[in-house]
Design an enzyme around this catalytic site. Structure first.
Site, PDB file in Angstrom:
ATOM      1  N   PHE A  12       1.927 -27.984  10.713  1.00  0.00           N
ATOM      2  CA  PHE A  12       1.012 -28.681   9.795  1.00  0.00           C
ATOM      3  C   PHE A  12       1.038 -28.042   8.392  1.00  0.00           C
ATOM      4  O   PHE A  12       1.466 -28.663   7.417  1.00  0.00           O
ATOM      5  CB  PHE A  12      -0.389 -28.674  10.429  1.00  0.00           C
ATOM      6  N   TYR A 143      -6.368 -14.720  20.095  1.00  0.00           N
ATOM      7  CA  TYR A 143      -5.733 -15.286  18.889  1.00  0.00           C
ATOM      8  C   TYR A 143      -6.144 -14.509  17.643  1.00  0.00           C
ATOM      9  O   TYR A 143      -5.290 -14.083  16.849  1.00  0.00           O
ATOM     10  CB  TYR A 143      -6.123 -16.765  18.737  1.00  0.00           C
ATOM     11  N   ASN A 172     -10.221 -22.553   8.268  1.00  0.00           N
ATOM     12  CA  ASN A 172     -10.201 -23.939   8.781  1.00  0.00           C
ATOM     13  C   ASN A 172      -9.494 -24.939   7.871  1.00  0.00           C
ATOM     14  O   ASN A 172     -10.130 -25.770   7.226  1.00  0.00           O
ATOM     15  CB  ASN A 172     -11.638 -24.411   9.052  1.00  0.00           C
TER      16      ASN A 172
HETATM   17  N1  LIG Z   1      -4.846 -24.525  10.584  1.00  0.00           N
HETATM   18  C1  LIG Z   1      -5.754 -23.578  10.334  1.00  0.00           C
HETATM   19  O1  LIG Z   1      -6.920 -23.857  10.095  1.00  0.00           O
HETATM   20  C2  LIG Z   1      -5.361 -22.113  10.329  1.00  0.00           C
HETATM   21  C3  LIG Z   1      -6.375 -21.164  10.107  1.00  0.00           C
HETATM   22  C4  LIG Z   1      -6.027 -19.813  10.080  1.00  0.00           C
HETATM   23  C5  LIG Z   1      -4.703 -19.437  10.227  1.00  0.00           C
HETATM   24  N2  LIG Z   1      -3.742 -20.376  10.456  1.00  0.00           N
HETATM   25  C6  LIG Z   1      -2.364 -19.932  10.605  1.00  0.00           C
HETATM   26  O2  LIG Z   1      -1.544 -20.735   9.786  1.00  0.00           O
HETATM   27  C7  LIG Z   1      -0.268 -20.886  10.373  1.00  0.00           C
HETATM   28  C8  LIG Z   1       0.099 -22.351  10.467  1.00  0.00           C
HETATM   29  O3  LIG Z   1      -0.857 -23.006  11.295  1.00  0.00           O
HETATM   30  P1  LIG Z   1      -0.871 -24.583  11.507  1.00  0.00           P
HETATM   31  O4  LIG Z   1      -2.273 -25.016  11.575  1.00  0.00           O
HETATM   32  O5  LIG Z   1       0.046 -25.228  10.536  1.00  0.00           O
HETATM   33  O6  LIG Z   1      -0.302 -24.674  12.982  1.00  0.00           O
HETATM   34  P2  LIG Z   1       0.992 -25.436  13.559  1.00  0.00           P
HETATM   35  O7  LIG Z   1       0.947 -25.250  15.034  1.00  0.00           O
HETATM   36  O8  LIG Z   1       1.049 -26.818  13.051  1.00  0.00           O
HETATM   37  O9  LIG Z   1       2.170 -24.579  12.950  1.00  0.00           O
HETATM   38  C9  LIG Z   1       2.735 -23.435  13.565  1.00  0.00           C
HETATM   39  C10 LIG Z   1       4.230 -23.606  13.575  1.00  0.00           C
HETATM   40  O10 LIG Z   1       4.832 -22.455  14.182  1.00  0.00           O
HETATM   41  C11 LIG Z   1       5.848 -22.891  15.065  1.00  0.00           C
HETATM   42  N3  LIG Z   1       6.067 -21.908  16.121  1.00  0.00           N
HETATM   43  C12 LIG Z   1       5.208 -21.594  17.137  1.00  0.00           C
HETATM   44  N4  LIG Z   1       5.772 -20.671  17.932  1.00  0.00           N
HETATM   45  C13 LIG Z   1       6.986 -20.392  17.415  1.00  0.00           C
HETATM   46  C14 LIG Z   1       8.045 -19.525  17.801  1.00  0.00           C
HETATM   47  N5  LIG Z   1       7.941 -18.746  18.893  1.00  0.00           N
HETATM   48  N6  LIG Z   1       9.174 -19.499  17.057  1.00  0.00           N
HETATM   49  C15 LIG Z   1       9.293 -20.300  15.953  1.00  0.00           C
HETATM   50  N7  LIG Z   1       8.321 -21.131  15.537  1.00  0.00           N
HETATM   51  C16 LIG Z   1       7.188 -21.177  16.259  1.00  0.00           C
HETATM   52  C17 LIG Z   1       5.333 -24.194  15.646  1.00  0.00           C
HETATM   53  O11 LIG Z   1       6.323 -25.003  16.222  1.00  0.00           O
HETATM   54  C18 LIG Z   1       4.683 -24.823  14.402  1.00  0.00           C
HETATM   55  O12 LIG Z   1       5.607 -25.591  13.675  1.00  0.00           O
HETATM   56  C19 LIG Z   1      -0.342 -20.159  11.716  1.00  0.00           C
HETATM   57  O13 LIG Z   1       0.197 -18.866  11.539  1.00  0.00           O
HETATM   58  C20 LIG Z   1      -1.825 -20.083  12.002  1.00  0.00           C
HETATM   59  O14 LIG Z   1      -2.152 -18.984  12.820  1.00  0.00           O
HETATM   60  C21 LIG Z   1      -4.044 -21.703  10.518  1.00  0.00           C
END
Ligand SMILES: NC(=O)c1ccc[n+]([C@@H]2O[C@H](COP(=O)([O-])OP(=O)(O)OC[C@H]3O[C@@H](n4cnc5c(N)ncnc54)[C@H](O)[C@@H]3O)[C@@H](O)[C@H]2O)c1
Length: 309
Positions: A12, A143, A172
Site C-alpha cells: 500500500f 508487531y 495509521n
Molecule cells: N499502514 C500503516 O498504517 C502503517 C503504520 C505503521 C507502520 N507501517 C509500516 O509501513 C510499511 C508498509 O506498510 P503497508 O501498510 O503499506 O503494508 P503492506 O502490507 O501493503 O506492505 C508491505 C509490503 O511488504 C511486502 N513484504 C512482506 N513480507 C515480505 C518479505 N518477506 N519479503 C519481501 N517483501 C515482503 C508485502 O508483500 C507488501 O508489499 C510496513 O513496514 C509497516 O510495518 C504501516
C-alpha cells in the site's frame, strides 16, 4: 541520477512511494515477494521500474537488490498487530531478520541513506495520549516490538558503521489501494468495504479508542523529505497529522460520505490494541520541514471515491 530501492514497493504505502518517485523521473527498483502486496498496485509504472521478486529473509537476494543503489526506502514488512499476535515467529523473522539483512547489505553496498518505515505502535499504552519521540517506547504486541527493534537496528548501524538511517514512525496511514480483503486489514478499508456491501462495520471495543489517521500522501511527503534532509542521520520522527479521531467518529464520517444509515456493531476489543494514539509532529516540522499535505476529511473523501470507482 540517483537510484532508489523501495522494499515492499508492491504494498500500500510502498506503491504510492514508487509512483511518486517515478513521477519525479527517478530510477526505481522494487523489492517485494507480494505476501501482502500486489504487483497490480504498481502495474501502471511497471515499464518504468526494475522489479526484484524475492524475500527479505534471503540475504543474497537482498545484497543483489542493493547493488548500485543510493537510497533505500524500507517499507517491506508483515504489517499487522493481529497477525503478529496469531503468529509472532513469522512476523519476527520478516520484520527483524529482514531489516537486519537490508541494513547489512546497505552498509556493504555503501548506500547513502536508508529511510525505515517505523510504527507509532512502538509507543504502546502510555498514559500520555500525545506521543512525542522522547517518550520511552512500550510495545504492546509482537508487531510493535519488531518495528521498534528495526528502529534500534537502524540507529546502531548509524552509530557503529556510519550508515545513514532515518526512522519514520507512521501513525495509521490510509488511502487508495489499501487492502480491504483480509481479516488483518486496517479499520478504514474494512469500514468502507462493509458499507459498500451493505454490512455493518465491526467496532472492536467501545469505539472510543482514538487514532491520528494519516492520509498516505503525507507519508510519501515525509519519506521524500527524510531521504535528503541534512543532519538527521540516526533520528526518529513521528509522521501523522497531529489530529485525532475516535473509531466511532470515523464510522460516522465514512457512513455519511457513503450515504449509508447502517449502524456499526460492537464486538470484543482486540488483544494488543492501544487506547489512544496522537502524534506530536513538531520534530518532523522542525528538522524535516514536514507539514501534513492532506487532512483527514479530504483523505477519507479521496479514499471512499477510490473504493467507489
Ligand atoms: N499502514 C500503516 O498504517 C502503517 C503504520 C505503521 C507502520 N507501517 C509500516 O509501513 C510499511 C508498509 O506498510 P503497508 O501498510 O503499506 O503494508 P503492506 O502490507 O501493503 O506492505 C508491505 C509490503 O511488504 C511486502 N513484504 C512482506 N513480507 C515480505 C518479505 N518477506 N519479503 C519481501 N517483501 C515482503 C508485502 O508483500 C507488501 O508489499 C510496513 O513496514 C509497516 O510495518 C504501516
Amino acid at each position: 541520477m540517483a537510484h532508489y530501492l523501495v522494499t515492499g514497493g508492491c504494498g500500500f504505502i510502498g506503491s504510492h512511494l514508487v509512483k511518486a518517485l517515478v513521477k519525479r523521473g527517478e530510477r526505481v527498483r522494487v523489492f517485494d515477494n507480494c505476501t501482502t502486496g500486489k504487483a497490480e498496485n504498481i502495474a501502471d509504472v511497471a515499464d518504468k521500474i526494475e522489479f526484484c521478486s524475492a524475500d527479505l529473509q534471503d540475504i543474497d537476494a537482498v545484497s543483489q537488490a542493493v547493488e548500485g543503489i543510493d537510497y533505500v526506502f524500507h517499507q517491506g514488512a508483515l504489517p499487522s498487530v493481529a497477525r503478529s499476535v496469531a503468529d509472532p515467529i513469522v512476523t519476527n523473522n520478516v520484520n527483524i531478520n529482514g531489516t537486519l539483512n537490508l541494513l547489512v547489505a546497505s552498509r556493504d553496498a555503501d548506500v547513502k541513506r536508508v529511510v525505515y518505515a517505523a510504527s507509532s505502535s512502538a509507543y504502546g499504552n502510555r498514559p500520555k495520549s500525545i506521543k512525542s519521540e522522547d517518550l520511552p517506547p512500550n510495545p504492546a504486541s509482537p508487531y510493535a516490538l519488531t518495528k521498534y527493534v528495526g528502529e534500534c537496528y537502524c540507529q546502531i548501524f548509524t552509530q557503529l558503521y556510519g550508515l545513514e538511517t532515518v526512522a519514520l514512525r507512521y501513525f495509521n496511514i490510509f488511502g487508495p489501494g489499501q487492502d480491504s480483503s483480509s481479516s488483518y486489514s486496517a479499520v478504514i478499508p474494512l469500514f468502507i468495504s462493509a458499507y459498500l456491501n451493505g454490512e455493518a462495520p465491526k467496532i472492536e471495543g467501545d469505539g472510543e479508542q482514538s487514532r491520528d489517521f494519516t492520509y498516505v500522501a503525507n507519508a510519501v511527503h515525509a519519506n521524500l523529505l527524510a531521504c535528503h534532509a541534512e543532519g538527521v542521520a540516526g533520528e526518529v520522527f513521528n509522521v501523522g497529522c497531529g489530529e485525532r479521531a475516535s473509531i466511532n467518529q470515523l464510522a460516522t464520517l465514512i457512513g455519511e460520505m457513503m450515504e449509508s444509515d447502517t449502524k456499526p456493531v460492537y464486538v470484543a476489543p482486540r488483544p494488543g490494541d492501544v487506547r489512544h494514539s496522537l502524534a506530536d509532529i513538531q520534530k518532523a516540522k522542525r528538522l524535516l520541514g514536514y507539514e501534513p499535505q492532506v487532512d483527514l476529511k479530504t483523505g477519507l473523501r479521496r479514499t471512499v471515491d477510490w473504493f467507489l470507482q
